[in-house]
Design an enzyme around this catalytic site. Structure first.
Site, PDB file in Angstrom:
ATOM      1  N   LYS A  74      45.345  50.160  48.151  1.00 42.20           N
ATOM      2  CA  LYS A  74      46.397  51.129  48.434  1.00 42.20           C
ATOM      3  C   LYS A  74      46.015  51.974  49.653  1.00 42.20           C
ATOM      4  O   LYS A  74      46.093  51.501  50.773  1.00 42.20           O
ATOM      5  CB  LYS A  74      46.723  51.898  47.166  1.00 42.20           C
ATOM      6  N   HIS A  86      46.021  55.418  42.845  1.00 42.94           N
ATOM      7  CA  HIS A  86      46.892  56.032  43.853  1.00 42.94           C
ATOM      8  C   HIS A  86      46.293  57.299  44.456  1.00 42.94           C
ATOM      9  O   HIS A  86      46.891  57.900  45.345  1.00 42.94           O
ATOM     10  CB  HIS A  86      48.255  56.350  43.251  1.00 42.94           C
ATOM     11  N   SER A 128      51.631  56.136  38.625  1.00 44.26           N
ATOM     12  CA  SER A 128      52.120  55.349  39.742  1.00 44.26           C
ATOM     13  C   SER A 128      53.633  55.405  39.917  1.00 44.26           C
ATOM     14  O   SER A 128      54.119  55.179  41.015  1.00 44.26           O
ATOM     15  CB  SER A 128      51.665  53.898  39.592  1.00 44.26           C
TER      16      SER A 128
HETATM   17  C1  LIG Z   1      48.175  49.193  41.773  1.00 45.85           C
HETATM   18  C2  LIG Z   1      47.493  49.731  40.580  1.00 45.85           C
HETATM   19  C3  LIG Z   1      46.409  49.082  40.018  1.00 45.85           C
HETATM   20  C4  LIG Z   1      46.005  47.706  40.447  1.00 45.85           C
HETATM   21  O1  LIG Z   1      45.381  47.702  41.658  1.00 45.85           O
HETATM   22  P1  LIG Z   1      45.407  46.357  42.551  1.00 45.85           P
HETATM   23  O2  LIG Z   1      44.233  46.510  43.426  1.00 45.85           O
HETATM   24  O3  LIG Z   1      46.714  46.370  43.272  1.00 45.85           O
HETATM   25  O4  LIG Z   1      45.293  45.214  41.607  1.00 45.85           O
HETATM   26  C5  LIG Z   1      45.728  49.705  39.005  1.00 45.85           C
HETATM   27  N1  LIG Z   1      46.116  50.894  38.531  1.00 45.85           N
HETATM   28  C6  LIG Z   1      47.188  51.538  39.018  1.00 45.85           C
HETATM   29  C7  LIG Z   1      47.556  52.864  38.471  1.00 45.85           C
HETATM   30  C8  LIG Z   1      47.918  50.971  40.053  1.00 45.85           C
HETATM   31  O5  LIG Z   1      49.003  51.575  40.509  1.00 45.85           O
END
Ligand SMILES: *Cc1c(COP(=O)(O)O)cnc(C)c1O
Length: 417
Positions: free
Chosen positions: A244, A213, A185
């Site tokens: 996302k 992502h 990320s």
């Molecule tokens: C954003 C993210 C999450 C968490 O997801 P949410 O739905 O925002 O709680 C999990 N893993 C990674 C790699 C992320 O970047």
């Protein structure tokens, strides 16, 4: 602000002052003026390079319609956890759609991706087991490893050979679980998923891959890096997020029916949290329909990202190992990252500075997040700003930084109206 009402919390003031001194204090900036490539942040209109809304779906009218219709039909709150009476028709439909999309027997929707990761890991490993995580794994994976109370070790970033060694030495463990992001990320680089999957298979270890992502962006069908690498059948638990690229909120796990049945019984954030609001599930299904119908946006996004990386590198910036729509510009020092972000903000460009503890010490960066909402003119504006000398903290010395690059708008400092 000194703590007078709560003297027992006075220590917080000292800690916050220390964060401030080290350029590590963070604060909220309120977003107004909607969602997408143009937002108003802290009262300032900016081009938004800080969002994970990769397919520009968060403000899509198709999703808004789905959520509004479902809210009128289903109400807003779910009222209870899924096992009591919170699991409604939109959840069932979304889970079927996700399983179909992912090509798995089943899927399960969690209130967040964070809950999906931490809950699944802690359900799959426990005392007497071993969990191994890539050092750069997302906080939700690392927290899940800690919560599991299994023996927990990290392996060096993207190092399947080292993982192999660690697994060989841990033959005594009852069960072994390996966890990793598929698209990291903060660095924007991809996991060596095929190699990791080979190592896991050799040792009979479970593999949990977090596609947060990558869902909707990578792979011919948009399923993520495991699809792109052709190893989907060797990932024991595929985690994705609806928050996302899918523009909604929530997380999911896709896999075998027995995996999902186990999670329904044992994943604590699933069992003990109120079910995701049903209208959100309806919106997520609409988003999934868009991802299935439209391949062009994800292809174009990755093409544009590749071009942007190339041009940043030509200016002498360090974009690390990025191979995706997430492009870090690594500057090292947190103060410098904040200063750079401030200069860009003055020009109406929002690129967040990322500092410890989100990244390791010495790896502070600006994190450019490209989305399908950005057009060439916006990208040119960013490049023009990044190409200009940022004295005294310009691109690394000895770099190839030259004059500002061509700007298709012909105006590197457009008004902020
Ligand atoms: C954003 C993210 C999450 C968490 O997801 P949410 O739905 O925002 O709680 C999990 N893993 C990674 C790699 C992320 O970047």
């Amino acid at each position: 602000m000194a703590n007078t009402t709560y003297p027992e919390l006075r220590w917080l003031d000292g800690e916050l002052a220390e964060l401030e001194r080290r350029s590590l204090r963070r604060g909220l900036r309120d977003r107004t003026g909607g969602q997408g490539a143009h937002i108003v942040l802290g009262g300032r209109p900016v081009v938004n390079f800080g969002s994970n809304d990769y397919l520009n779906l968060a403000a899509d009218p198709r999703l808004a319609q789905a959520i509004a219709e479902a809210a009128r039909r289903e109400g807003v709150g779910s009222g209870a956890s899924p096992l009591i009476c919170g699991h409604a028709v939109p959840h069932v439909e979304l889970e079927h759609a996700l399983a179909e999309f992912e090509g798995t027997e089943a899927a399960l929707v969690f209130p967040s991706g964070f809950a999906a990761n931490s809950g699944t890991i802690a359900a799959l490993a426990g005392p007497g087991d071993l969990v191994l995580a890539d050092r750069k794994s997302h906080a939700s994976l690392l927290d899940g490893c800690r919560l599991s109370r299994a023996d927990f070790r990290v392996f060096p970033h993207n190092d399947p050979a080292r993982l192999d060694t660690l697994l060989r030495r841990a033959a005594h463990a009852r069960r072994r679980l390996v966890v990793t992001d598929t698209l990291f990320s903060m660095d924007g680089d991809l996991a060596e998923l095929a190699e990791l999957a080979d190592v896991c298979r050799r040792h009979g270890a479970m593999l949990l891959a977090d596609e947060a992502h990558a869902t909707g962006v990578f792979g011919a069908q948009g399923r993520g890096v495991a699809e792109e690498a052709g190893v989907e059948d060797r990932v024991s638990a595929r985690v994705g997020t609806l928050s996302k690229a899918l523009g909604c909120a929530g997380g999911f796990v896709a896999g075998s029916q027995s995996l999902i049945d186990w999670l329904v019984n044992r994943a604590r954030p699933y069992v003990f949290s109120t079910a995701m609001p049903a209208p959100v599930a309806a919106a997520a299904r609409a988003a999934l329909d868009v991802v299935r119908a439209e391949r062009e946006p994800r292809r174009r996004l990755l093409d544009r990202a590749g071009a942007l990386r190339g041009r940043l590198k030509a200016f002498g910036w360090d974009v690390g190992a990025s191979a995706s729509q997430i492009i870090p510009v690594v500057v090292g020092d947190p103060g410098r990252a904040v200063a750079l972000a401030g200069k860009l903000l003055e020009q109406g460009l929002f690129v967040p500075a990322v500092r410890p503890p989100t990244v390791p010490e010495g790896e502070s960066c600006l994190r450019i997040s490209l989305t399908a909402g950005h057009d060439d003119a916006m990208i040119d504006r960013l490049l023009a700003a990044m190409g200009a000398p940022f004295s005294p903290s310009g691109p690394p010395s000895g770099s190839a930084s030259g004059p500002a690059p061509p700007c298709s708008e012909g105006d590197p400092h457009p008004s902020r109206g």
